[in-house]
Design a protein around this motif. Sequence first.
Motif, PDB file in Angstrom:
ATOM      1  N   UNK A  16     -50.238 -11.768 -60.632  1.00 36.47           N
ATOM      2  CA  UNK A  16     -49.781 -12.509 -59.459  1.00 36.47           C
ATOM      3  C   UNK A  16     -50.748 -13.626 -59.096  1.00 36.47           C
ATOM      4  N   UNK A  17     -50.246 -14.868 -58.991  1.00 41.15           N
ATOM      5  CA  UNK A  17     -51.125 -15.993 -58.695  1.00 41.15           C
ATOM      6  C   UNK A  17     -51.314 -16.231 -57.204  1.00 41.15           C
ATOM      7  N   UNK A  18     -50.783 -15.354 -56.358  1.00 38.92           N
ATOM      8  CA  UNK A  18     -51.000 -15.477 -54.914  1.00 38.92           C
ATOM      9  C   UNK A  18     -51.936 -14.401 -54.382  1.00 38.92           C
ATOM     10  N   UNK A  19     -51.961 -13.272 -55.053  1.00 41.08           N
ATOM     11  CA  UNK A  19     -52.699 -12.125 -54.532  1.00 41.08           C
ATOM     12  C   UNK A  19     -53.839 -11.747 -55.471  1.00 41.08           C
ATOM     13  N   UNK A  20     -54.590 -12.763 -55.906  1.00 43.18           N
ATOM     14  CA  UNK A  20     -55.697 -12.514 -56.823  1.00 43.18           C
ATOM     15  C   UNK A  20     -56.894 -11.880 -56.146  1.00 43.18           C
ATOM     16  N   UNK A  21     -57.661 -11.138 -56.915  1.00 41.62           N
ATOM     17  CA  UNK A  21     -58.791 -10.387 -56.386  1.00 41.62           C
ATOM     18  C   UNK A  21     -60.061 -11.215 -56.210  1.00 41.62           C
ATOM     19  N   UNK A  22     -60.120 -12.423 -56.773  1.00 41.60           N
ATOM     20  CA  UNK A  22     -61.306 -13.271 -56.609  1.00 41.60           C
ATOM     21  C   UNK A  22     -60.996 -14.297 -55.517  1.00 41.60           C
ATOM     22  N   UNK A  23     -61.050 -13.840 -54.270  1.00 39.42           N
ATOM     23  CA  UNK A  23     -60.702 -14.692 -53.135  1.00 39.42           C
ATOM     24  C   UNK A  23     -59.345 -15.365 -53.351  1.00 39.42           C
ATOM     25  N   UNK A  24     -58.377 -14.574 -53.744  1.00 39.27           N
ATOM     26  CA  UNK A  24     -57.027 -15.061 -53.940  1.00 39.27           C
ATOM     27  C   UNK A  24     -56.747 -15.584 -55.330  1.00 39.27           C
TER      28      UNK A  24
END
Length: 236
Positions: free
Chosen positions: A80-88
């Motif tokens: 998912x390109x909206x809910x990434x773990x590196x500050x989005x």
Amino acid sequence: MPDKEPPKRPPGEPKPLLEENIAAVLARLDAWYAAHLPPDRYRFNPPATEAQLDAFERLVGINLPASYRQLYRWHDGEKDDRWGHIYGLPLLPLREAGAQWAAWNRVLLSLGGDRYKIPGRGWPDGAVDSAYINPRWLPLTHDGSGNHIGLDFGPWPRGRVGQVILFGRDEDTKTVLAESLGGFLEWVAGLLDSGNFRLEARPDERVLRVFRLKDPPADDFQDGARAILGAPGAIE
């Protein structure tokens, strides 16, 4: 665009790759993510296999450091390109990292193989190649607009092999974020543990990613990272 002389590389050799075990910082990030991020939105992929890592290594022609393999044995990125773990920002799956790397090599081919056809600069001075693209840069994240956090296996003499940098279409200044993958992850974990994050948008605020830095209040992590480190922004 007229051809220009490529920038002069400083004399000397870069510092060698740091051999590091990143298990502790991955566990630290796991704990923070579990405590703060909604698991129905922030979802990692299963771990990569050794066969997938070997195939990626053959594709890019770079010996992957143990820390990189450790990262992808933790998770093969996320989708998912909206809910990434590196500050989005999403950690790219190996398949997508390879596709992005190959796409950049096609761009380089379209420029006649001239890495400096599109001018840029590096920061700190002499630490990172100022090229528009370098085949020895491996994308780690993607912002959906052609920009990456990545690993640099072709640093300049004042840098270090395997350092983490900003590069991409809009990254006029190729910026060193950390000396190593482990150092970058430790830096991110430190920002998170210190409370420097936002996870909600105001009702009147339209943003692509709600997981962002709090200080500075940048919509893009790359811009905020540059501000924190004191790095220059776009070339005027």
